[in-house]
Each structure stands twice: as C-alpha cells, then as structure tokens.
Design an enzyme around this catalytic site. Structure first.
Site, short mmCIF file in Angstrom:
data_model
loop_
_atom_site.label_atom_id
_atom_site.label_comp_id
_atom_site.label_asym_id
_atom_site.label_seq_id
_atom_site.Cartn_x
_atom_site.Cartn_y
_atom_site.Cartn_z
N ASN A 1 4.83 -70.34 94.39
CA ASN A 1 5.06 -70.77 95.78
C ASN A 1 5.16 -72.28 95.87
O ASN A 1 5.98 -72.82 96.62
CB ASN A 1 3.93 -70.24 96.69
CG ASN A 1 4.22 -68.84 97.17
OD1 ASN A 1 5.11 -68.62 97.97
ND2 ASN A 1 3.47 -67.87 96.64
N HIS B 1 -0.22 -64.88 102.30
CA HIS B 1 -0.90 -63.69 101.79
C HIS B 1 0.14 -62.59 101.55
O HIS B 1 1.01 -62.38 102.40
CB HIS B 1 -1.95 -63.21 102.81
CG HIS B 1 -2.71 -62.03 102.33
ND1 HIS B 1 -3.68 -62.12 101.34
CD2 HIS B 1 -2.66 -60.71 102.68
CE1 HIS B 1 -4.17 -60.92 101.11
NE2 HIS B 1 -3.58 -60.04 101.90
C1 GRF Z 1 0.92 -65.14 95.98
O1 GRF Z 1 1.20 -63.76 95.93
C2 GRF Z 1 0.28 -65.49 97.30
O2 GRF Z 1 0.70 -64.70 98.34
C3 GRF Z 1 -1.18 -65.25 97.02
O3 GRF Z 1 -1.38 -65.67 95.70
C4 GRF Z 1 -0.16 -65.55 94.98
C5 GRF Z 1 0.12 -66.88 94.38
O4 GRF Z 1 1.23 -66.86 93.55
N1 GRF Z 1 -2.01 -65.96 97.97
P1 GRF Z 1 1.83 -68.22 92.99
O5 GRF Z 1 0.69 -68.95 92.27
O6 GRF Z 1 2.35 -69.01 94.14
O7 GRF Z 1 2.90 -67.80 92.04
#
Ligand code: GRF
Length: 208
Positions: free
Chosen positions: A22, A117
């Site tokens: 993300n 989330h």
């Molecule tokens: C994502 O699925 C987010 O929704 C959750 O943790 C995960 C993080 O993934 N809170 P990344 O580290 O961004 O790949």
C-alpha cells in the site's frame, strides 16, 4: 459539520510493519501526479521489513524502532509525534501497521490518522479479515479506508470498494482480489483530503 483540512499539498507520514504494497501504491500515485502529496517519513515497528527497504530505495526518510526497547506505547509514540511534527506531517497513514495507535498519536493528529482494512467494515475487523469473510460465506467483501479512533478497525468510513467472493475462494485468492482495490482507494481517499473535500459530523464522513 467540520472540514478536516483545507486544500493543500499533503505531507504524509506512513506507518507500516510489513511488505509495504500500500505504501508503494501511494508512492506510485504521487509519481503519476494523481495524488498531490509527498511522503515525508516512513515509520516502522519492524526495522527489517520490506516497507523500510522500499522507502530507502526511493530515498524516503525512514524511522524504524523496536517497541520492546521502550517502556510502553506512550513512550515510543511520544518520540513518533516529535518526529512527525518535525517533518511537518499533515496526515498519518497506517499502511499495514500491525499495532493499535494510542492516545498520544490520536490527539496529535485528531481525525488525521487513516487506516485501510481488507474487509467491508464494520464486518470482519481484526486479523485475517479475508479468512473471516471466506469462512462466513459472504458473497461480497472488499476494503475500507477509515479515520482511526481508539478501537480496533473502527472509526468514520471514508471510502470502500467491493469485490465478489466466489465459492472456490480461499483466504489468499480473496486477498489477491481485494489488494488490487486497496491500491486504488487509499490514494483516492488521500486526494480527497488534498482537495479539502473531507468533512466530518459526529461519526460520519461527508465528501463535498
Ligand atoms: C493490507 O491488506 C491492509 O489492508 C492491512 O494490512 C495489509 C498490508 O499490506 N491493513 P501491505 O503491507 O500494504 O502490502
């Protein structure tokens, strides 16, 4: 109804514990000029995480800490608030930060700590949200960007995206479908702040 912030170029602080996809998607939106922002600092509670590595590769300042080195959350969050203020951070973006944030950060960034989330909140908060959705047998799930309060995956909802859940799905296949949407709705939510369009009244967010 209050406007959370006026339109401006955003200075983001990102909190990440893990792989940082993300975080990466937000960086790419900035590079494409889809998001009027810059990442001022990436903070991680896992010094060895891929998120820290990704930030370093992009030349973004990082601050990694080990919570075990501190007497408790309040002590390390005091340091985080100082760093974030030094960097002029407007919005704190939790991107796979696997800890609850405490009063100190929430008071310093009132209504300006965001989380993503991988479920349609208020359904399936907590860990393994995708597995919870598969096990429950819902036909649609998705992801939610929300303002963080003191609860676990609670707080006013900014944006959601929906994906279908198929009979053959397991946790991993559903997660793979959801993460594609996560990578869109996080930067889109942030851009609404940059445009000064986010208002809040009681527990509801309004986009003007
Ligand atoms: C994502 O699925 C987010 O929704 C959750 O943790 C995960 C993080 O993934 N809170 P990344 O580290 O961004 O790949």
């Amino acid at each position: 109804m209050i406007q959370i912030m006026k339109a401006k170029h955003l200075h983001l602080g990102v909190l990440a514990s893990g792989r940082g996809s993300n975080f990466d998607a937000i960086c790419r939106a900035i590079e494409r000029n889809d998001l009027d922002a810059e990442i001022s600092i990436l903070i991680s509670d896992h010094p060895d995480s891929a998120a820290v590595e990704k930030a370093a590769q992009r030349g973004i300042e990082t601050f990694a800490f080990s919570p075990g080195d501190y007497s408790g959350r309040d002590e390390y969050e005091k340091i985080l608030v100082e760093r974030l203020h030094q960097k002029g951070v407007d919005i704190l973006v939790m991107a796979g930060y696997m800890r609850l944030v405490g009063k100190r950060l929430l008071e310093a960034f009132e209504n300006r700590v965001l989380n993503i989330h991988p479920a349609l909140l208020p359904s399936f908060p907590g860990l393994h949200a995708q597995r919870q959705a598969v096990d429950y047998g819902v036909k649609f799930s998705g992801c939610t960007v929300h303002i963080v309060d003191e609860g676990m995956d609670t707080g006013p909802i900014i944006k959601q995206a929906v994906v279908p859940v198929y009979d053959y799905d397991d946790e991993d296949s559903l997660a793979a479908r959801i993460i594609i949407e996560e990578h869109n709705i996080y930067w889109q939510s942030l851009q609404l702040f940059a445009e000064g369009r986010i208002y809040i009244d009681k527990n509801k967010v309004y986009v003007k």
